[in-house]
Design an enzyme around this catalytic site. Structure first.
Site, short mmCIF file in Angstrom:
data_model
loop_
_atom_site.label_atom_id
_atom_site.label_comp_id
_atom_site.label_asym_id
_atom_site.label_seq_id
_atom_site.Cartn_x
_atom_site.Cartn_y
_atom_site.Cartn_z
N GLY A 187 0.80 -1.23 0.00
CA GLY A 187 0.00 0.00 0.00
C GLY A 187 0.83 1.28 0.00
O GLY A 187 0.28 2.37 0.02
N ASP A 314 10.49 5.10 -6.04
CA ASP A 314 9.67 3.90 -5.88
C ASP A 314 10.56 2.66 -5.98
O ASP A 314 10.17 1.64 -6.54
CB ASP A 314 8.52 3.87 -6.93
CG ASP A 314 7.56 2.71 -6.74
OD1 ASP A 314 7.58 2.07 -5.68
OD2 ASP A 314 6.79 2.45 -7.68
N LYS A 341 15.13 -3.70 -6.62
CA LYS A 341 14.78 -2.94 -7.82
C LYS A 341 15.91 -2.09 -8.37
O LYS A 341 15.95 -1.81 -9.56
CB LYS A 341 13.59 -2.00 -7.51
CG LYS A 341 12.21 -2.61 -7.60
CD LYS A 341 11.15 -1.50 -7.53
CE LYS A 341 9.74 -2.06 -7.51
NZ LYS A 341 8.72 -0.97 -7.49
N TRP A 403 9.52 -8.86 -7.62
CA TRP A 403 9.18 -9.93 -6.68
C TRP A 403 9.42 -11.32 -7.25
O TRP A 403 9.38 -12.30 -6.50
CB TRP A 403 7.71 -9.80 -6.24
CG TRP A 403 6.77 -9.92 -7.40
CD1 TRP A 403 6.28 -8.90 -8.14
CD2 TRP A 403 6.29 -11.13 -7.99
NE1 TRP A 403 5.51 -9.39 -9.16
CE2 TRP A 403 5.50 -10.76 -9.09
CE3 TRP A 403 6.45 -12.50 -7.71
CZ2 TRP A 403 4.86 -11.70 -9.91
CZ3 TRP A 403 5.82 -13.43 -8.53
CH2 TRP A 403 5.04 -13.03 -9.62
N MET A 654 -13.70 -4.14 -11.85
CA MET A 654 -13.55 -2.76 -12.35
C MET A 654 -14.61 -1.91 -11.66
O MET A 654 -15.66 -1.62 -12.22
CB MET A 654 -13.70 -2.78 -13.87
CG MET A 654 -13.68 -1.41 -14.53
SD MET A 654 -12.13 -0.50 -14.30
CE MET A 654 -12.70 1.17 -14.61
O1 LIG Z 1 4.65 -0.21 -2.13
C1 LIG Z 1 3.91 -1.19 -1.99
O2 LIG Z 1 3.28 -1.41 -0.97
C2 LIG Z 1 3.85 -2.13 -3.13
C3 LIG Z 1 3.02 -3.25 -3.12
C4 LIG Z 1 3.02 -4.11 -4.23
C5 LIG Z 1 2.13 -5.31 -4.11
O3 LIG Z 1 1.61 -5.51 -2.99
O4 LIG Z 1 1.90 -6.05 -5.04
C6 LIG Z 1 3.88 -3.79 -5.34
C7 LIG Z 1 4.69 -2.64 -5.22
N1 LIG Z 1 4.66 -1.85 -4.15
C8 LIG Z 1 5.64 -2.26 -6.23
O5 LIG Z 1 6.36 -1.27 -6.05
C9 LIG Z 1 5.74 -3.03 -7.40
O6 LIG Z 1 6.56 -2.73 -8.30
C10 LIG Z 1 4.89 -4.17 -7.54
C11 LIG Z 1 4.76 -5.08 -8.58
C12 LIG Z 1 3.78 -5.93 -8.19
C13 LIG Z 1 3.24 -7.09 -8.89
O7 LIG Z 1 2.28 -7.68 -8.37
O8 LIG Z 1 3.75 -7.44 -9.97
N2 LIG Z 1 3.33 -5.60 -6.96
C14 LIG Z 1 4.00 -4.52 -6.54
CA LIG Z 2 5.71 0.28 -4.36
#
Ligand SMILES: O=C(O)c1cc(C(=O)O)c2c(n1)C(=O)C(=O)c1cc(C(=O)O)[nH]c1-2
Ligand SMILES: [Ca+2]
Length: 697
Positions: A187, A314, A341, A403, A654
């Site tokens: 979040g 970020d 990252k 991830w 959506m």
């Molecule tokens: O800042 C956050 O709390 C947060 C959460 C998530 C998430 O929970 O999937 C992502 C990210 N950041 C993020 O920066 C990101 O690049 C990202 C990629 C993904 C995905 O599912 O491929 N989730 C997330």
């Molecule tokens: Ca993020």
């Protein structure tokens, strides 16, 4: 009934105390935890399927997960039963040899969570312990279900849902460490204060809570395990960051060392992303983008290492963390490794947090030239911090590695992960122009100034982008080999003692390479680009490989006209035959876009709103998302405002955006989409009739 009995008997009988030693004979055929073992190596000692015979691999069984959304989950296997998790945290138990379904548990997460979570309704995994399966639901519930029956045992809500700063969601897998369920949340792109908590695996009672960033100092201590650590963090923050939560969410990775009794937490980016707004452009902002080690019993701080002080991009350090013992400078070091990252590969001593080495694994790094080994700090490139003038950053928020599961093979000594080079343009808004909106991306980025400069930088970024499977030597910090792909976006990685490295690819295949040299041994078209990591397991003496194949999540946008089948759980074994995948849907004709009648200003406004509101699901620049909005039919276009503002398709996830968009905003987004469709129609639809003029005069 016999299968049910087998599931019951065996799931309850597992000696989970051996989880710390997943190579104990009774555990070798199982996959008991997200990263297989508590050190998250994603390495299996199974070698029945190996470099010599993998050419005989075939599809043993599959299950259609009936969604076009990304499926990121790593299944678990406990004594012949495979537990899988699909979108919205729906868990299904299968006979792991035959695919026969034993039970399904649907926690009934509301469709609105497709929007309330930043990156869609993904679930990366589940945990198993003492006859129970643990689900971290998107809406914050931590749920224990009986592994044999799928019946709910207990439920605990892990975060507050109401209030400006409670835009939390859970996408990461819970882990169970010696009877304690550890779970974080996401979040930080919307605005929350990150924390991690541990719960008693039998009762769901909370044992400790650790905040990753300080709250408003005027409120005093939190009464949490992090209180002493916040005394370290507080002096590194400035301004009024708590108004937006600060961020630092632990949305994906954890690891655990049972001997040191340490839980490792990987933390994320700040809220807002722009350091100038969040912290007046001052201070390191602990514990953003760090690895924090806490005591597993008390949750108290032990050490931290911050990869990204002054977080402004970020950047997250929630990427997989892998524990191993490595020979470094003449002695065996207990290390923790991460490729976050920011494009650097870090090796730390996991007892003390001492930085042992860090090198960049991408061909250019506009963030830092190197890490100063004396101070452990990055040496930033000139101009790395964001200002009002657009500049190109590579790596970007899209990550040099995100991830997607990373594997370490003790057999080869190499670490394997999906690497990519995808730059993006950044510019900071003036702090005075920043307004915070709940449940919306609150980046603090300015997206309209200097359009020509932006266009030039974006073209450069696209021209330079790369995606590859990387085999990295963590001792020498050098590349061992790589497999280049057409574009970024390939998936997680598994390594096995059969000298194999297994990865789903952006070319819609599952590919298997030799772990020692990267030679391709086997590849199969699967009409899907898996993002998840594969697992492997043994049932009745037969080795299987399983993977969730469903593209989505982390932004990958340059797939071209990407038509796939629905997401599927695929399971392979040697000499399997007779099981085939249904053919993918035919590509179909792209509907010709209408004339663009909007003004350039309206399109620019639409571009900005699209970036803030729609891009997470529908792809940056309207390419490659869940539903490609360039190719809407005339009927969909006629209903555009009803869909976007009034939630006409709410049951598909959506839900309406009337809280953050008005009619003019929706019309501007529509105008931007028409402009994008006109730009791309000729290339995307070869052989289509000659393009209509771009703009009606
Ligand atoms: O800042 C956050 O709390 C947060 C959460 C998530 C998430 O929970 O999937 C992502 C990210 N950041 C993020 O920066 C990101 O690049 C990202 C990629 C993904 C995905 O599912 O491929 N989730 C997330
Ligand atoms: Ca993020």
């Amino acid at each position: 009934a016999p299968l049910q009995g087998r599931a019951q008997g065996r799931a309850a009988a597992v000696d989970h105390a051996a989880l710390g030693n997943v190579d104990a004979p009774a555990q070798v055929g199982n996959w008991l935890s997200y990263g297989r073992d508590w050190g998250e190596q994603r390495y299996s000692p199974l070698a029945q399927i190996n470099a010599g015979n993998v050419a005989r691999l075939g599809l043993a069984w599959f299950d259609d997960l009936d969604t076009m959304r990304g499926v990121q989950g790593t299944p678990l296997v406990v004594d012949g039963v495979l537990y899988n998790v699909s979108i919205y945290n729906i868990v299904t138990a299968y006979d792991a040899a035959t695919g026969r379904k034993l039970w399904t548990y649907d926690p009934q997460v509301g469709a609105e969570w497709a929007r309330l979570a930043c990156c869609g309704p993904s679930a990366r995994g589940i945990a198993a312990w003492n006859g129970k399966i643990y689900i971290g639901a998107l809406d914050g519930r931590l749920i224990a279900v009986d592994a044999a029956s799928g019946q709910e045992v207990w439920t605990t809500q892990t975060f507050e849902r109401e209030g400006l700063l409670n835009a939390y969601s859970i996408t990461g897998a819970p882990r169970v460490y010696d009877g304690k369920v550890v779970i974080g949340n996401g979040g930080a792109d919307y605005g929350v204060r990150g924390f991690v908590a541990a719960y008693d695996a039998e009762t769901g009672e909370r044992l400790w809570k650790f905040y990753t960033v300080p709250g408003n100092p005027a409120d005093g201590p939190d009464g949490a395990a992090s209180d002493s650590a916040m005394q370290i963090a507080l002096p590194t923050w400035h301004g009024e960051w708590w108004r937006w939560g600060g961020g630092g969410t632990a949305w994906d990775s954890f690891a655990y060392d049972p001997d040191l009794n340490l839980v490792y937490i990987g933390t994320g980016n700040g809220t807002p992303h722009m350091w100038s707004i969040r912290s007046n452009g001052q201070g390191d902002n602990l514990f953003l983008c760090s690895i924090v080690a806490v005591d597993a019993t008390s949750g108290e701080y032990r050490w931290h290492y911050q990869m990204v002080p002054e977080e402004d991009w970020d950047y997250t350090c929630t990427q997989p963390m892998v524990l191993a013992n490595l020979p470094i400078a003449g002695r065996t070091r207990q290390v923790i490794m991460q490729a976050p990252k920011n494009g650097f590969f870090y090796v730390l001593d996991r007892a003390t947090g001492e930085l042992l080495s860090a090198e960049t694994y991408v061909s250019q790094n506009t963030w830092a030239s190197h890490i100063d080994m004396a101070t452990g700090r990055p040496v930033l490139q000139p101009g790395a911090h964001n200002t009002a003038t657009p500049h190109l950053m590579s790596p970007s928020w899209m990550a040099a590695h995100t991830w997607h599961p990373m594997a370490y093979s003790p057999q080869t000594g190499l670490v394997y992960f999906s690497a990519q080079e995808q730059g993006d343009v950044y510019a900071a808004m003036d702090a005075g122009d920043f307004t915070f909106v709940r449940h919306r991306s609150n980046s603090g980025q300015q997206r309209r100034n200097d359009p020509e400069l932006r266009a030039r930088l974006m073209a450069q970024a696209r021209a330079e982008e790369k995606g590859y499977l990387l085999a990295w030597n963590p001792v020498t910090q050098t590349e061992a080999w790589r497999v280049p792909y057409r574009v970024p976006g390939s998936g997680g990685v598994l390594a096995t003692a059969g000298n194999l490295v297994i990865q789903g690819t952006i070319d819609q295949t599952l590919a298997i390479y030799r772990a020692d040299n990267g030679e391709k041994l086997w590849e199969m078209d699967i009409d899907q680009a898996p993002v998840a990591g594969a697992i492997t397991y043994l049932v009745d003496g037969v080795q299987y490989i399983a993977i969730n194949a469903g593209w989505g999540g982390s932004p990958v946008y340059n797939l071209g006209p990407f038509t796939t089948g629905t997401a599927k759980l695929l399971v392979f074994r040697l000499d399997a035959s007779g099981v085939t995948l249904p053919p993918p849907p035919p590509p179909g004709d792209l509907p010709r876009p209408p004339f663009l009648t909007a003004t350039e200003d309206q399109v620019a406004r639409g571009r900005e709103l699209y970036g803030e509101t729609c891009a997470r699901c529908h792809g940056p620049n309207a390419v490659g998302g869940l539903k490609d909005l360039r190719w809407m039919t005339a009927e969909t276009r006629a209903r555009f405002a009803d869909i976007v503002l009034r939630g006409l398709y709410a049951e598909r996830g959506m839900i309406g955006f009337a809280d953050v968009l008005d009619e003019d905003g929706a019309a501007a987004i529509h105008a931007f989409l028409i402009a994008r469709a006109n730009e791309d129609y000729a290339d995307a639809s070869p052989g289509a009739p000659v393009l209509p003029p771009r703009r009606e005069q």
